[in-house]
Scaffold this active site. Structure first.
Site, PDB file in Angstrom:
ATOM      1  N   ARG A 295       0.847  -1.198   0.000  1.00  0.00           N
ATOM      2  CA  ARG A 295       0.000   0.000   0.000  1.00  0.00           C
ATOM      3  C   ARG A 295       0.886   1.253   0.000  1.00  0.00           C
ATOM      4  NH1 ARG A 295      -2.377  -3.457   3.981  1.00  0.00           N
ATOM      5  NH2 ARG A 295      -4.419  -4.276   3.352  1.00  0.00           N
ATOM      6  N   ARG A 331       1.031  -1.238  -5.276  1.00  0.00           N
ATOM      7  CA  ARG A 331      -0.147  -0.501  -5.733  1.00  0.00           C
ATOM      8  C   ARG A 331       0.202   0.977  -5.780  1.00  0.00           C
ATOM      9  NH1 ARG A 331      -5.540  -0.885  -2.263  1.00  0.00           N
ATOM     10  NH2 ARG A 331      -4.359   0.371  -0.789  1.00  0.00           N
ATOM     11  N   GLU A 430     -12.077  -3.381  -8.436  1.00  0.00           N
ATOM     12  CA  GLU A 430     -12.722  -2.928  -7.194  1.00  0.00           C
ATOM     13  C   GLU A 430     -14.136  -2.412  -7.402  1.00  0.00           C
ATOM     14  OE1 GLU A 430      -9.586  -0.667  -4.629  1.00  0.00           O
ATOM     15  OE2 GLU A 430      -9.049  -0.340  -6.738  1.00  0.00           O
ATOM     16  N   ASN A 453     -12.838  -5.433  -0.613  1.00  0.00           N
ATOM     17  CA  ASN A 453     -13.409  -4.465   0.325  1.00  0.00           C
ATOM     18  C   ASN A 453     -14.256  -3.431  -0.425  1.00  0.00           C
ATOM     19  OD1 ASN A 453     -11.770  -5.868   2.040  1.00  0.00           O
ATOM     20  ND2 ASN A 453     -10.347  -4.208   2.429  1.00  0.00           N
ATOM     21  N   ASP A 454     -13.643  -2.793  -1.432  1.00  0.00           N
ATOM     22  CA  ASP A 454     -14.385  -1.802  -2.210  1.00  0.00           C
ATOM     23  C   ASP A 454     -15.406  -2.461  -3.125  1.00  0.00           C
ATOM     24  OD1 ASP A 454     -13.651   0.760  -1.384  1.00  0.00           O
ATOM     25  OD2 ASP A 454     -11.763   0.679  -2.468  1.00  0.00           O
ATOM     26  N   ARG A 464     -18.786   0.493   3.923  1.00  0.00           N
ATOM     27  CA  ARG A 464     -18.231  -0.550   4.794  1.00  0.00           C
ATOM     28  C   ARG A 464     -17.736  -0.002   6.126  1.00  0.00           C
ATOM     29  NH1 ARG A 464     -12.386  -0.909   3.496  1.00  0.00           N
ATOM     30  NH2 ARG A 464     -11.929   0.430   1.740  1.00  0.00           N
ATOM     31  N   CYS A 501      -6.811  -9.467  -3.116  1.00  0.00           N
ATOM     32  CA  CYS A 501      -6.003  -8.820  -2.069  1.00  0.00           C
ATOM     33  C   CYS A 501      -6.870  -8.142  -1.013  1.00  0.00           C
ATOM     34  CB  CYS A 501      -5.021  -7.808  -2.669  1.00  0.00           C
ATOM     35  SG  CYS A 501      -5.801  -6.406  -3.493  1.00  0.00           S
TER      36      CYS A 501
END
Length: 539
Positions: A295, A331, A430, A453-454, A464, A501
């Site tokens: 990240r 990323r 995403e 997640n997204d 979230r 991921c």
């Protein structure tokens, strides 16, 4: 027996002697002073002393938990330099003609109340930070402080709350865990606890009184249960769970060096997600096959200004060298939404999750993007690096990003700077838009990594981070799983690999489903690597 229930922030079960934190918390009294300017000078001297002590804590934390996790102490130094804080304390001293200690404590209480009343979880967690820095100043003024004694031998620490500076000063050779009445799973203290690896439970709601000091205490970091002076039945149950936990960890250790391959011969690479180079030790200790998500935005979040190409290069190079030829996927910048850096001067948005973030910022600020890409390309000469673009929704975005990358590589080649011309280029899936056109996107890149997640929040239209919506959130919703499978199929049809991921990668109840889909890679937190490998090998 005293029984409490909180939130486990670091797994593990431990049994030991309770040490109740005793702070030198002499009550601060309000005193009238004759010379307000002399009190202001006392405050300024104490403030500078506190900054110096925080600098020492930072150096200790870097050695213990890595530079990224130690950044909180740099932030605390910045808070003590904040003009609003300084002027507020000096204002009370001058207008009310009172002592510095009273002014510091008053401002700490006021600022903490403001932060605590905010809706944002991150800002609420800052209430503990402002109390921490003020305690540092009070300690330097000589009227109060946060030092404490814990006797000798191993112990489990209990407190109403723990400031990050107190957590990092814990003697890891003696402390077995800690319990706090307050605190959150997202606090800096919880993050430090997970990094250090201390079983911890926060937010029990009730403090453990000093009358329990020295008693036997059991802490279950998995369930969030705490038992002080446990009865015989509870004690036997805890001991049995500790034995199971120890056996489980021993069995997991035996998986190191083995492949993550099913009984039917299907291999799934298990990689690690990291926030920075401070996590590399944990990645290596847990035998990750590579890094599936570096990240890089944390480099920006921890900086006071745009990090230079050289600063970024050193971090990417370290990751590449440490992984010794294993794949490291970086990323590119994912600033925006809940990750804000003031110096970017982003406009306030009504719905930032759907706003100006990630690749959208990079494509509109190409020089910023090019600086990061130059650093990544230069570091690619030292290992097996790959680059990954976040929040892609169209083929055109991929082409624009790759065009800037090609221009950077051409400049480096012309300058005679080494880089890997075959460095893999991937994108994150995403959004439902990206998943639905995955077959077209796959023709433009070397790999996909699904950010569940997204993808989950955009598919379900549920924020979230909104706790009120938790009853409606279903991470296993058929729509999410169909989009994931569609992405895998789109990737494989074009001959590229696909991984996950996001948080679902570590969800062992979905591992079999991911294997069935043909997922090539799962990237998870370092602590989840060996349990995931065990699950894959059991299929």
């Amino acid at each position: 027996m005293l029984s409490l229930k909180g939130k486990g922030v670091c797994g593990g079960v431990t049994l030991g002697t309770l040490a109740v934190l005793r702070r030198n918390a002499a009550a601060v009294k309000r005193r009238k002073v004759q010379n307000a300017e002399a009190e202001v000078a006392r405050f300024q001297t104490a403030r500078q002393d506190a900054i110096d002590k925080l600098a020492e804590l930072y150096e200790k934390a870097v050695a213990d938990v890595g530079k990224d996790n130690a950044a909180i102490f740099e932030i605390h130094q910045m808070m003590l330099e904040d003009l609003d804080y300084i002027e507020s304390v000096e204002g009370i001293i001058r207008t009310q003609q009172v002592n510095a200690e009273y002014a510091v404590q008053t401002i700490a209480a006021n600022f903490a109340e403001i932060f605590s009343s905010m809706e944002d979880d991150y800002m609420r967690a800052r209430a503990a930070d402002v109390k921490d820095i003020s305690n540092k100043v009070l300690g330097c003024l000589g009227d109060a402080g946060s030092s404490w004694e814990s006797g000798s031998g191993s112990y489990i620490l209990a407190a109403d709350d723990l400031a990050p500076s107190e957590t990092v000063q814990l003697d890891k050779s003696r402390v077995q865990g800690f319990v706090t009445a307050a605190g959150s799973v997202n606090s800096h203290t919880a993050i430090l606890a997970r990094t250090i690896g201390i079983p911890a439970v926060v937010s029990t709601g009730s403090s453990i009184g000093e009358e329990y000091d020295g008693k036997l205490i059991a802490v279950d970091g998995y369930t969030g249960e705490v038992f002080v002076d446990p009865d015989e039945a509870t004690l036997e149950r805890i001991k049995a769970k500790m034995e199971q936990d120890a056996q489980h960890k021993k069995l997991l250790e035996e998986l190191k060096g083995k492949k993550s391959i099913t009984g039917g011969g299907q291999q799934v690479h298990v990689y690690a997600n990291i926030g920075g180079t401070g996590d590399l030790a944990s990645v290596l200790a847990n035998d990750a096959e590579g890094i599936g998500l570096f990240r890089s935005e944390f480099i920006y979040l921890e900086s006071k200004d745009y990090p230079t190409e050289e600063q970024q290069f050193e971090k990417y190079k370290l990751a590449a060298e440490a992984m010794a030829g294993k794949r490291v996927i970086i990323r590119t910048l994912d600033i925006g939404a809940d990750k804000q850096a003031d110096y970017f001067e982003l406009l306030q948005e009504e719905n930032p999750a759907l706003g100006y973030r990630a690749i959208r910022i990079c494509l509109e600020r190409p020089e910023l993007f090019a600086t990061q890409l130059r650093a990544i390309c230069r570091a690619s000469a030292y290992g097996k690096l790959a680059v990954m673009f976040p929040m892609i929704i169209s083929v055109e975005e991929v082409r624009k990003a790759r065009k800037i990358l090609r221009e950077v590589q051409a400049e480096l080649k012309y300058a005679g700077v080494s880089f890997d011309p075959k460095m893999e280029v991937g994108i994150m899936i995403e959004t439902p838009a990206a998943a639905l056109i995955s077959a077209e996107l796959a023709k433009e890149v070397d790999f996909f990594s699904i950010g569940t997640n997204d993808l989950s929040q955009y598919t379900l239209a549920i924020d979230r981070q909104n706790q009120q919506l938790e009853p409606f959130f279903d991470a296993h919703h058929p729509a999410i799983l169909r989009l994931i499978e569609m992405t895998v199929q789109g990737a494989h049809a074009a001959g590229i690999w696909c991984g996950v991921c996001g948080e679902l990668g570590a969800d062992l109840s979905l591992t079999k489903e991911f294997v069935r889909m043909g997922m090539d890679e799962l990237s998870v937190s370092p602590a989840s690597i060996l349990p995931l490998r065990k699950k894959i090998r059991s299929l």
